[in-house]
Design a protein around this motif. Structure first.
Motif, mmCIF file in Angstrom:
data_model
loop_
_atom_site.group_PDB
_atom_site.id
_atom_site.type_symbol
_atom_site.label_atom_id
_atom_site.label_comp_id
_atom_site.label_asym_id
_atom_site.label_seq_id
_atom_site.Cartn_x
_atom_site.Cartn_y
_atom_site.Cartn_z
ATOM 1 N N UNK A 199 0.703 -1.203 -0.048
ATOM 2 C CA UNK A 199 0.079 0.181 -0.021
ATOM 3 C C UNK A 199 1.009 1.277 0.057
ATOM 4 N N UNK A 200 0.551 2.185 -0.694
ATOM 5 C CA UNK A 200 1.106 3.541 -0.764
ATOM 6 C C UNK A 200 0.314 4.515 -0.208
ATOM 7 N N UNK A 201 0.783 5.007 0.884
ATOM 8 C CA UNK A 201 -0.378 5.869 1.847
ATOM 9 C C UNK A 201 0.411 6.813 2.517
ATOM 10 N N UNK A 202 -0.720 7.775 2.806
ATOM 11 C CA UNK A 202 0.082 8.802 3.787
ATOM 12 C C UNK A 202 -0.313 8.641 5.384
ATOM 13 N N UNK A 203 -1.161 7.665 5.305
ATOM 14 C CA UNK A 203 -1.812 7.039 6.749
ATOM 15 C C UNK A 203 -0.708 6.243 7.566
ATOM 16 N N UNK A 204 -0.602 6.060 8.875
ATOM 17 C CA UNK A 204 0.358 5.285 9.528
ATOM 18 C C UNK A 204 -0.321 3.934 9.844
ATOM 19 N N UNK A 205 0.355 3.009 10.621
ATOM 20 C CA UNK A 205 -0.109 1.720 10.804
ATOM 21 C C UNK A 205 -1.108 1.879 11.745
ATOM 22 N N UNK A 206 -1.353 2.907 12.640
ATOM 23 C CA UNK A 206 -2.333 2.783 13.513
ATOM 24 C C UNK A 206 -3.684 3.074 12.857
ATOM 25 N N UNK A 207 -3.533 3.897 11.881
ATOM 26 C CA UNK A 207 -4.903 4.357 11.078
ATOM 27 C C UNK A 207 -5.315 3.215 10.356
ATOM 28 N N UNK A 208 -4.166 2.280 9.652
ATOM 29 C CA UNK A 208 -4.691 1.259 9.013
ATOM 30 C C UNK A 208 -5.299 0.182 9.769
ATOM 31 N N UNK A 209 -4.807 -0.085 11.145
ATOM 32 C CA UNK A 209 -5.350 -0.969 11.981
ATOM 33 C C UNK A 209 -6.662 -0.599 12.273
ATOM 34 N N UNK A 210 -6.970 0.635 12.416
ATOM 35 C CA UNK A 210 -8.463 1.375 12.811
ATOM 36 C C UNK A 210 -9.229 0.822 11.714
ATOM 37 N N UNK A 211 -8.759 1.140 10.408
ATOM 38 C CA UNK A 211 -9.476 0.980 9.330
ATOM 39 C C UNK A 211 -9.926 -0.546 8.974
ATOM 40 N N UNK A 212 -9.057 -1.521 9.260
ATOM 41 C CA UNK A 212 -9.172 -2.872 8.927
ATOM 42 C C UNK A 212 -9.734 -3.933 10.203
ATOM 43 N N UNK A 213 -9.667 -3.273 11.142
ATOM 44 C CA UNK A 213 -9.883 -4.231 12.542
ATOM 45 C C UNK A 213 -11.430 -4.572 12.452
ATOM 46 N N UNK A 214 -12.270 -3.965 11.762
ATOM 47 C CA UNK A 214 -13.707 -4.288 11.968
ATOM 48 C C UNK A 214 -13.851 -5.463 10.929
ATOM 49 N N UNK A 215 -13.103 -5.598 9.912
ATOM 50 C CA UNK A 215 -12.985 -6.825 9.152
ATOM 51 C C UNK A 215 -12.575 -8.196 9.300
ATOM 52 N N UNK A 216 -11.455 -8.074 10.683
ATOM 53 C CA UNK A 216 -10.676 -9.110 10.895
ATOM 54 C C UNK A 216 -11.271 -9.584 12.415
ATOM 55 N N UNK A 217 -11.636 -8.730 13.139
ATOM 56 C CA UNK A 217 -11.934 -9.195 14.547
ATOM 57 C C UNK A 217 -13.425 -9.707 14.670
ATOM 58 N N UNK A 218 -13.532 -10.963 15.156
ATOM 59 C CA UNK A 218 -12.381 -11.475 15.977
ATOM 60 C C UNK A 218 -11.859 -12.892 15.258
ATOM 61 N N UNK A 219 -12.074 -13.306 14.196
ATOM 62 C CA UNK A 219 -11.803 -14.594 13.672
ATOM 63 C C UNK A 219 -10.753 -14.430 12.522
ATOM 64 N N UNK A 220 -10.462 -13.206 12.396
ATOM 65 C CA UNK A 220 -9.449 -13.137 11.034
ATOM 66 C C UNK A 220 -7.900 -12.610 11.466
ATOM 67 N N UNK A 221 -7.172 -12.141 10.604
ATOM 68 C CA UNK A 221 -5.843 -12.117 11.051
ATOM 69 C C UNK A 221 -5.523 -10.598 10.041
ATOM 70 N N UNK A 222 -4.528 -9.696 11.134
ATOM 71 C CA UNK A 222 -4.118 -8.713 10.396
ATOM 72 C C UNK A 222 -2.611 -8.509 10.532
ATOM 73 N N UNK A 223 -1.683 -8.003 9.789
ATOM 74 C CA UNK A 223 -0.359 -7.453 10.022
ATOM 75 C C UNK A 223 -0.295 -6.227 9.247
#
Lengths: 91, 133
Positions: free
Chosen positions: A41-65
């Motif tokens: 990903x080429x982005x102006x956002x940091x890892x915290x922002x990406x985590x916040x964006x994507x966590x709803x799609x993985x919590x609880x049974x998915x994975x995210x790094x």
């Protein structure tokens, strides 16, 4: 805001459609999908922002790094489409 | 004795209907055969209460199984519809980028420098293990 490369590995939880993941990815300046679960990903956002964006799609049974890429050293074996995209942005 | 034309047309149209592969297709086929078997047995016996029971059982079987199938297909569409080998192919690399969700004909794989083979020096370097200072 400076732009950076991040790698995002996402295995979404059951019931989440692939299109929902890519809707979130479209928040980035640009992205390249290397396989179904792995994005550069080429982005102006940091890892915290990406985590916040994507966590709803993985919590609880998915994975995210989410991890920032150091692009000063790289190598590998991928389609020329990727190298053109990647190297075009580093320059 | 030939079939009436309307029934013949219906059967011809039914033959064109194809069920998807994967779990959904297989379970549907089993369901159809089970329902036809139960119906055939009920017709053969010609006892009222057996026919009613058979109807009730078919309704219950179809309702429960279809409910579960729809839930499974909703959560796992690829596994529900694709056969084993197709599913594996589907799970393989799908290159894409923003604006082009699927790269239909990606360029061949290369190294970042554009080379398609390792040099002698690169091969020699690769054979050395990591150093641990």
């Amino acid at each position: 805001m400076p732009k950076s490369f991040y790698i995002i590995y996402i295995k979404s939880k059951p019931g989440v459609m692939h299109s929902q993941v890519e809707t979130k990815m479209n928040a980035a300046v640009d992205w390249f999908r290397i396989n179904n679960d792995f994005y550069v990903v080429y982005t102006t956002s940091d890892e915290e922002k990406w985590q916040a964006r994507l966590l709803p799609l993985v919590n609880p049974n998915g994975s995210l790094f989410v991890c920032k890429l150091d692009t000063t050293h790289y190598g590998g074996w991928l389609t020329e489409d990727f190298w053109k995209w990647f190297q075009g942005k580093i320059i | 004795m030939g079939l009436p034309p309307q029934l013949d047309a219906i059967i011809q149209r039914a033959e064109k209907v194809t069920l998807p592969g994967g779990v959904v297709g297989k379970v549907c086929k089993v369901l159809i055969v089970a329902c036809l078997s139960i119906a055939a047995i009920a017709c053969a016996l010609r006892i009222m209460w057996v026919s009613v029971l058979a109807l009730a059982f078919i309704f219950l079987l179809v309702f429960v199984l279809l409910w579960k199938l729809i839930n499974f297909a909703n959560k796992n569409p690829a596994a529900a519809l694709l056969e084993g080998a197709e599913f594996l192919v589907h799970e393989q690399t799908h290159l894409g980028m923003k604006g082009i969700p699927l790269l239909e004909n990606p360029a061949p794989h290369k190294s970042p420098t554009g080379s398609t083979e390792m040099t002698v020096e690169e091969t020699a370097k690769a054979s050395l293990p990591d150093t641990n200072p």
